[in-house]
Design a protein around this motif. Structure first.
Motif, PDB file in Angstrom:
ATOM      1  N   THR A  36      82.122 -19.552 -32.812  1.00  0.00           N
ATOM      2  CA  THR A  36      81.343 -18.244 -33.023  1.00  0.00           C
ATOM      3  C   THR A  36      82.109 -17.276 -33.244  1.00  0.00           C
ATOM      4  OG1 THR A  36      79.509 -18.868 -31.707  1.00  0.00           O
ATOM      5  CG2 THR A  36      79.479 -16.526 -32.458  1.00  0.00           C
ATOM      6  N   HIS A  37      81.913 -16.188 -34.390  1.00  0.00           N
ATOM      7  CA  HIS A  37      82.681 -15.303 -34.686  1.00  0.00           C
ATOM      8  C   HIS A  37      81.725 -14.167 -35.024  1.00  0.00           C
ATOM      9  CE1 HIS A  37      85.725 -12.678 -36.395  1.00  0.00           C
ATOM     10  NE2 HIS A  37      84.999 -12.619 -37.563  1.00  0.00           N
ATOM     11  N   GLY A  38      81.563 -12.854 -34.191  1.00  0.00           N
ATOM     12  CA  GLY A  38      80.888 -11.870 -34.622  1.00  0.00           C
ATOM     13  C   GLY A  38      79.435 -12.168 -34.630  1.00  0.00           C
ATOM     14  N   SER A  39      78.787 -11.378 -35.395  1.00  0.00           N
ATOM     15  CA  SER A  39      77.283 -11.409 -35.467  1.00  0.00           C
ATOM     16  C   SER A  39      76.879 -10.853 -36.866  1.00  0.00           C
ATOM     17  CB  SER A  39      76.688 -10.620 -34.387  1.00  0.00           C
ATOM     18  OG  SER A  39      77.142  -9.212 -34.395  1.00  0.00           O
ATOM     19  N   ALA A  40      75.254 -10.934 -37.020  1.00  0.00           N
ATOM     20  CA  ALA A  40      74.808 -10.050 -38.070  1.00  0.00           C
ATOM     21  C   ALA A  40      74.001  -8.806 -37.646  1.00  0.00           C
ATOM     22  CB  ALA A  40      74.283 -11.049 -38.808  1.00  0.00           C
ATOM     23  N   PRO A  41      73.628  -8.031 -38.572  1.00  0.00           N
ATOM     24  CA  PRO A  41      72.899  -6.926 -37.911  1.00  0.00           C
ATOM     25  C   PRO A  41      71.520  -7.114 -37.403  1.00  0.00           C
ATOM     26  CG  PRO A  41      73.549  -6.532 -40.240  1.00  0.00           C
ATOM     27  CD  PRO A  41      74.021  -8.011 -39.871  1.00  0.00           C
ATOM     28  N   TYR A  42      70.793  -8.303 -37.875  1.00  0.00           N
ATOM     29  CA  TYR A  42      69.820  -8.918 -37.231  1.00  0.00           C
ATOM     30  C   TYR A  42      69.967  -9.060 -35.801  1.00  0.00           C
ATOM     31  CZ  TYR A  42      67.301 -13.276 -36.004  1.00  0.00           C
ATOM     32  OH  TYR A  42      66.797 -14.274 -35.334  1.00  0.00           O
ATOM     33  N   HIS A  43      71.269  -9.808 -35.518  1.00  0.00           N
ATOM     34  CA  HIS A  43      71.323 -10.052 -33.971  1.00  0.00           C
ATOM     35  C   HIS A  43      71.415  -8.556 -33.078  1.00  0.00           C
ATOM     36  CE1 HIS A  43      73.204 -13.756 -35.939  1.00  0.00           C
ATOM     37  NE2 HIS A  43      72.248 -14.296 -34.860  1.00  0.00           N
ATOM     38  N   ASN A  44      72.098  -7.556 -33.886  1.00  0.00           N
ATOM     39  CA  ASN A  44      71.905  -6.377 -33.093  1.00  0.00           C
ATOM     40  C   ASN A  44      70.543  -5.687 -32.741  1.00  0.00           C
ATOM     41  OD1 ASN A  44      74.826  -6.250 -34.218  1.00  0.00           O
ATOM     42  ND2 ASN A  44      74.909  -4.379 -33.349  1.00  0.00           N
ATOM     43  N   LYS A  45      69.605  -5.981 -33.757  1.00  0.00           N
ATOM     44  CA  LYS A  45      68.185  -5.617 -33.512  1.00  0.00           C
ATOM     45  C   LYS A  45      67.809  -6.432 -32.428  1.00  0.00           C
ATOM     46  CE  LYS A  45      66.613  -3.555 -37.721  1.00  0.00           C
ATOM     47  NZ  LYS A  45      67.502  -4.180 -38.734  1.00  0.00           N
ATOM     48  N   LEU A  46      67.862  -7.637 -32.271  1.00  0.00           N
ATOM     49  CA  LEU A  46      67.437  -8.680 -31.218  1.00  0.00           C
ATOM     50  C   LEU A  46      67.792  -8.084 -30.034  1.00  0.00           C
ATOM     51  CD1 LEU A  46      67.825 -12.401 -32.552  1.00  0.00           C
ATOM     52  CD2 LEU A  46      65.685 -11.265 -31.811  1.00  0.00           C
ATOM     53  N   ALA A  47      69.267  -7.644 -29.885  1.00  0.00           N
ATOM     54  CA  ALA A  47      69.845  -7.290 -28.483  1.00  0.00           C
ATOM     55  C   ALA A  47      69.264  -5.963 -28.086  1.00  0.00           C
ATOM     56  CB  ALA A  47      71.601  -7.044 -28.937  1.00  0.00           C
ATOM     57  N   LEU A  48      68.878  -5.050 -28.892  1.00  0.00           N
ATOM     58  CA  LEU A  48      68.208  -3.864 -28.512  1.00  0.00           C
ATOM     59  C   LEU A  48      66.993  -4.078 -28.016  1.00  0.00           C
ATOM     60  CD1 LEU A  48      69.287  -1.655 -31.602  1.00  0.00           C
ATOM     61  CD2 LEU A  48      70.125  -1.249 -29.275  1.00  0.00           C
ATOM     62  N   ASN A  49      66.159  -5.230 -28.603  1.00  0.00           N
ATOM     63  CA  ASN A  49      64.912  -5.343 -28.052  1.00  0.00           C
ATOM     64  C   ASN A  49      64.944  -6.226 -26.751  1.00  0.00           C
ATOM     65  OD1 ASN A  49      63.591  -4.488 -30.456  1.00  0.00           O
ATOM     66  ND2 ASN A  49      63.524  -6.627 -31.479  1.00  0.00           N
ATOM     67  N   LEU A  50      65.899  -7.109 -26.644  1.00  0.00           N
ATOM     68  CA  LEU A  50      65.971  -7.715 -25.217  1.00  0.00           C
ATOM     69  C   LEU A  50      66.268  -6.901 -24.336  1.00  0.00           C
ATOM     70  CD1 LEU A  50      68.258 -10.852 -25.664  1.00  0.00           C
ATOM     71  CD2 LEU A  50      65.876 -10.806 -24.870  1.00  0.00           C
ATOM     72  N   ASN A  58      70.326   0.945 -36.437  1.00  0.00           N
ATOM     73  CA  ASN A  58      69.306   0.517 -35.912  1.00  0.00           C
ATOM     74  C   ASN A  58      68.721   1.522 -34.792  1.00  0.00           C
ATOM     75  OD1 ASN A  58      69.226  -1.977 -36.964  1.00  0.00           O
ATOM     76  ND2 ASN A  58      70.796  -2.618 -35.602  1.00  0.00           N
ATOM     77  N   SER A  59      67.471   1.903 -34.926  1.00  0.00           N
ATOM     78  CA  SER A  59      66.844   2.883 -33.777  1.00  0.00           C
ATOM     79  C   SER A  59      66.977   2.431 -32.552  1.00  0.00           C
ATOM     80  CB  SER A  59      65.517   3.109 -34.263  1.00  0.00           C
ATOM     81  OG  SER A  59      65.218   4.610 -34.009  1.00  0.00           O
ATOM     82  N   ILE A  60      67.335   3.145 -31.690  1.00  0.00           N
ATOM     83  CA  ILE A  60      67.357   2.940 -30.031  1.00  0.00           C
ATOM     84  C   ILE A  60      66.006   3.038 -29.380  1.00  0.00           C
ATOM     85  CG2 ILE A  60      68.568   3.352 -27.685  1.00  0.00           C
ATOM     86  CD1 ILE A  60      70.949   4.414 -29.403  1.00  0.00           C
ATOM     87  N   PRO A  61      65.471   2.212 -28.869  1.00  0.00           N
ATOM     88  CA  PRO A  61      64.194   2.237 -28.025  1.00  0.00           C
ATOM     89  C   PRO A  61      64.263   3.352 -27.259  1.00  0.00           C
ATOM     90  CG  PRO A  61      64.692  -0.002 -28.237  1.00  0.00           C
ATOM     91  CD  PRO A  61      65.886   0.666 -28.774  1.00  0.00           C
TER      92      PRO A  61
END
Ligand SMILES: [Zn+2]
Ligand SMILES: [Zn+2]
Length: 351
Positions: free
Chosen positions: A292-306, A134-137
């Motif tokens: 809960t265990h881990g995350s999906a790539p989509y959650h990483n994108k959300l994290a970067l956006n937040l 994922n690209s970093i803002p």
């Protein structure tokens, strides 16, 4: 290049090895930050079923692309990227349902593939293809971007916990993830955040970092009773057990309100995974227990956006920055309970 290679349990060596060369569908990055996670500590002491030695571990990774395989599209040299280390196959039953964290063929960077405690690393083809790069803002530092990985796990947890407007949320454990959970619960609209934590260091850190409304030290007072008092006798709407403690899990089931949700966010040690509880609490309280265990790539994108939008401010979680040569000290520090996030900066000294 220098790399921290784990040859066996507790046999970690900083070595000079050749810079790997990406194949036509891979990407080579220069690792700028790789944070140490609780899992890295466990792997160092006990190994892991998915790790065959020798292995370069580290999975909370950000860096800059330095080489791109000729068949890779949409990425370019110089681009700053964060890596989502849990790599789904996108073909199995759960991936097709959109639940990538439960992928039947899940592969981990730092587990099945070499990870980020090194100056340069290859992003494998399946990770490039399935949205793990994922690209970093522009307004985010590489260090912060490395923390998108644990934040992604917290986001996955709070999705499953359905935290929403007006909720009273109890977080048990103020490690780095517990601290992220407190901030994230506010972002999601929680009206009251209560921290339960034994360590004075962590409680004080959390007060500065996430400003919980109430803090409870369960060695000094009855946490269940106190939470009932704080919630007019109802119990808390949402509870996240962000520690690896069976007793905390047992108590959480007495703190939750009817129809509330308890999340066992931290796993228990393999040799004592059982807990005991009054099952009538569940029967009469009609509450839900989720893990809960881990995350999906989509959650990483959300994290970067937040992070980029400034809705969360987590860089203060980084209490220590170390060069790769001090990886072992970093692991000890992270384990000591006197640090929050320890970040390895593998290329810091070479510039
Ligand atoms: Zn992690
Ligand atoms: Zn899959």
């Amino acid at each position: 290049m220098k790399a921290g290679v784990l040859y066996a349990i507790e046999d970690l060596r900083i070595q000079d090895i050749p810079v790997p060369s990406p194949s036509e569908n891979e990407i080579l990055i220069r690792v700028e930050a790789c944070a140490i996670c609780g899992t890295d500590i466990r792997v160092y002491h006990y190994g892991h079923k998915h790790i065959r030695f020798p292995r370069i571990t580290g999975h909370e990774i950000s860096g800059e692309i330095v080489e791109v395989g000729i068949k890779v599209e949409n990425y370019k040299i110089g681009q700053r990227v964060a890596v989502a280390p849990a790599v789904p196959c996108e073909e199995c039953y759960y991936c097709r349902k959109g639940i990538q964290s439960m992928c039947l063929n899940l592969k981990g960077i730092g587990y099945h593939f070499d990870g980020g405690f090194t100056q340069f690393m290859i992003i494998p083809e399946v990770a490039v293809r399935n949205g793990c790069v994922n690209s970093i803002p522009d307004n985010l530092s590489l260090e912060e971007a490395a923390l998108a990985e644990p934040l992604a796990c917290a986001i996955n947890g709070q999705e499953l916990s359905k935290i929403g407007l007006g909720d009273t949320v109890v977080i048990i454990g103020a490690g780095p993830l517990g601290c992220m959970h407190m901030q994230l619960a506010r972002v999601k609209g929680a009206s009251k955040v209560i921290l339960v934590e034994l360590s004075l260091f962590r409680t004080n850190f959390a007060i500065d970092f996430a400003m919980p409304d109430v803090t409870i030290n369960p060695s000094k007072e009855n946490a269940v009773q106190r939470i009932k008092e704080e919630t007019n006798g109802r119990g808390a709407d949402r509870i996240i057990v962000a520690c690896s403690n069976g007793k905390a899990q047992e108590e959480s089931l007495e703190m939750v309100s009817p129809r509330g949700i308890v999340n066992f966010f931290g796993g228990l040690p393999k040799d004592s995974p059982y807990i005991k509880f009054n099952s009538n609490l569940v029967h009469y309280g009609e509450f839900y227990v989720v893990g809960t265990h881990g995350s999906a790539p989509y959650h990483n994108k959300l994290a970067l956006n937040l992070l980029s939008q400034g809705r969360m401010e987590i860089k203060d979680l980084i209490t220590h920055r170390l060069p790769l040569e001090k990886l072992k000290e970093g692991i000890n520090l992270a384990e000591s309970g006197e640090a929050m996030k320890v970040v390895i900066l593998p290329n810091e000294l070479s510039r």
